[in-house]
Design an enzyme around this catalytic site. Structure first.
Site, PDB file in Angstrom:
ATOM      1  N   GLU A 257      -8.363   4.302  -2.118  1.00  0.00           N
ATOM      2  CA  GLU A 257      -8.231   2.982  -2.741  1.00  0.00           C
ATOM      3  C   GLU A 257      -9.066   2.014  -1.912  1.00  0.00           C
ATOM      4  OE1 GLU A 257      -4.510   0.787  -2.320  1.00  0.00           O
ATOM      5  OE2 GLU A 257      -4.771  -0.055  -4.320  1.00  0.00           O
TER       6      GLU A 257
ATOM      7  N   CYS B 250      -3.753  -4.701  -7.751  1.00  0.00           N
ATOM      8  CA  CYS B 250      -3.249  -3.330  -7.865  1.00  0.00           C
ATOM      9  C   CYS B 250      -3.515  -2.770  -9.249  1.00  0.00           C
ATOM     10  CB  CYS B 250      -1.758  -3.292  -7.580  1.00  0.00           C
ATOM     11  SG  CYS B 250      -0.850  -4.272  -8.757  1.00  0.00           S
TER      12      CYS B 250
ATOM     13  N   SER C  70       0.830  -1.207   0.000  1.00  0.00           N
ATOM     14  CA  SER C  70       0.000   0.000   0.000  1.00  0.00           C
ATOM     15  C   SER C  70       0.867   1.261   0.000  1.00  0.00           C
ATOM     16  CB  SER C  70      -0.908  -0.015   1.236  1.00  0.00           C
ATOM     17  OG  SER C  70      -0.109  -0.056   2.392  1.00  0.00           O
TER      18      SER C  70
END
Ligand code: NAD
Length: 495
Positions: A380, A279, A224
């Site tokens: 996100e 991702c 992250s």
């Protein structure tokens, strides 16, 4: 307890504090890893440093042969790796098989290491003086990897690191750690000497030990954005080279001339595949010039038919999320989006689930009429939630993508070649697809984003992976003729 792999052996640690590894489709605890792992990380690094002394001198022929053997073993054990991914991560089997394949392709790339490490030679840079460049290993490289690709992401790093002559210590995600252990064992079976590959099970504490350890020379991180930023700063402060790949909010821009069915199929696959825990998942679609009015129902129709079930079910399209906490966090965004005024066009909380009650389930969701200030857009979410924004013009869509703080991947859907060209030329994102929703570069190109999706300079695997895992050296050589003597008081220049 999931063992470490240190100096060519499984090492069981009797840690007082542990964290559970759950089977995502049932919530059952199937393993444990130490809550720390720092002491084991130190041992693995010391073993790696000792092994590096010999491995750095291993001939390219030996390293190449070892990589070929590794490729064969991984290929033979594909199903075993897929099973581990399905259990601990929760991916559906086809998706897990794709992950293993993409990891294997990096090993295949590393089989060509003799070619990849070729230097350059220049004769007569000065009279009777030659120069050449070589690339040599860096030393002990560390890898810290996320939960969402427990085979592929470690294989983005390990094969290139060791084929370049480094030793490599991996700290996999504590959420699905078992595949990494198998990757190390198979490398050992392929002929990688003890210590050259180590795996340390544990949490951020084990990772922190690697980041600050004086015997670690370089760090590859994938995870992250907040952790990537911390990893880069800490590694640099401790004198290491670092590439830290972070999070993402990948946009698909849909132009009015795009084929609606092809685009809706592509978006559903890219947004909800692997439960959106990729991702490179498309998590924001930008519909240009009114195409959203047709696109939203086309996506919604497809969501109704998605089979959400355990990865072991051959009919499953989408599995569970990684943990119950993460599922709850993602579900929290559904409430937040509604409160902020977005239209929840499809609510995954009401979607039928064919699975064990203890599993970390959440069906697919679609938000429509999302605006850039809403948290469902700014954050996100990393789950099966697609947000649909509307843009009046192509320029406005490009501007939206470029203003986003992340720049990992993006895609455009259109039949207009000129618009596509303008898009890939102007967009500030590291990986761009034209009618390709998940443009993950092949192993012989390099993978990496821009902006807050990458901290550091070099992308991972491919040529930039080789560069990251090696140091350049240039040799300038002259074999003097004893008759040509004399002290030169100037700075050397070509003669
Ligand atoms: P995460 O950042 O929580 O964890 C990644 C790794 O970092 C784990 O091994 C974890 O144990 C370790 N870690 C946690 N805290 C740490 C600390 N303080 N110091 C050092 N290491 C620490 O990420 P995650 O939840 O496992 O993975 C999902 C995230 O990864 C998403 O944001 C996703 O976008 C991102 N991701 C990015 C890419 C890419 O290529 N850019 C690829 C895959 C995943």
């Amino acid at each position: 307890m999931v063992p470490h792999w240190i100096a060519g052996e499984r090492v069981e640690e009797a840690a007082a504090e542990t964290v559970g590894v759950t089977e995502s489709a049932t919530g059952r605890v199937v393993g444990r890893v130490p809550a720390g792992g720092g002491e084991a990380a130190d041992r693995a690094v010391r073993a790696a440093r000792a092994a590096f002394g010999e491995w750095r001198h291993a001939s390219l022929g030996r390293r190449k042969t070892t990589m070929f053997a590794y490729r064969e073993l991984l290929n033979a054990r594909r199903d075993e790796l897929v099973d581990l991914l399905v259990t601990e991560h929760g991916k559906v089997a086809d998706d897990a098989a794709g992950e293993v394949q993409r990891g294997l392709e990096v090993v295949e790339y590393a089989c060509g290491i003799p070619d990849l490490l070729k230097g350059e030679h220049t004769e007569n840079v000065s009279t009777n003086v030659d120069s050449w460049s070589v690339r040599q290993p860096v030393g002990v490289m560390a890898g810290i990897t996320p939960f969402n690709f427990p085979v592929m992401v470690p294989l983005w790093m390990l094969p290139i690191a060791i084929a370049c002559g480094n030793a490599f210590v991996l700290k996999p995600s504590e959420k699905d750690p078992s595949a990494s252990l198998r990757l190390a064992e198979l490398a050992h079976e392929a002929g990688v000497p003890p210590g050259v590959v180590g795996v340390v099970q544990g949490t951020g504490e084990a990772a922190q030990t690697l980041l600050t350890h004086p015997e670690v020379d370089g760090v590859s991180f994938v995870g992250s954005t907040p952790v990537a930023r911390h990893v880069q700063r800490t590694a640099v402060e401790h004198g290491k080279r670092v590439q830290a790949l972070g999070g993402a909010k990948n946009h698909a821009v849909v132009l009015p001339d795009a084929d609606l069915d092809v685009t809706a199929d592509a978006l559903v696959g890219a947004a909800y595949g692997s439960a959106g825990e990729r991702c490179m998942a498309i998590s924001a679609a930008v519909a240009v010039g009114g195409v959203g009015d047709a696109l939203a129902p086309a996506i919604t129709e497809r969501l109704k038919g998605l089979e959400v079930a355990a990865g072991t079910n051959p009919d499953a399209h989408m599995g569970p999320l990684i943990t119950a906490e993460h599922r709850d966090r993602v579900a929290g965004y559904l409430a937040a989006g509604v409160a902020e005024g977005a239209t929840l066009a499809y609510d995954g909380r009401d979607h039928p689930i064919d699975g064990d009650d203890g599993g970390h389930w959440l069906g697919p969701s679609l938000f429509d009429h999302v605006t850039p200030g809403m948290t469902v857009y700014t954050d996100e979410i990393f789950g099966p939630v697609l947000v649909l924004l509307r843009a009046d013009s192509f320029e406005e869509a490009i501007d939206l993508v470029n203003r986003n703080r992340w720049g990992n991947g993006t895609a455009i859907f259109t039949n207009d070649g000129g618009a596509a060209r303008r898009f890939h030329h102007e967009v500030e994102v590291g990986m761009v697809g034209v009618n390709v929703p998940i443009p993950v570069p092949m192993a012989y190109h390099s993978f990496g984003g821009w902006k807050e999706s990458l901290f550091g300079d070099l992308h991972i695997h491919g040529p930039e992976g080789v560069q990251f895992n090696t140091r350049g050296k240039v040799v300038t050589s002259r074999w003097p003729d004893p008759t040509e003597r004399g002290i030169d008081r100037g700075f050397p220049t070509a003669r």
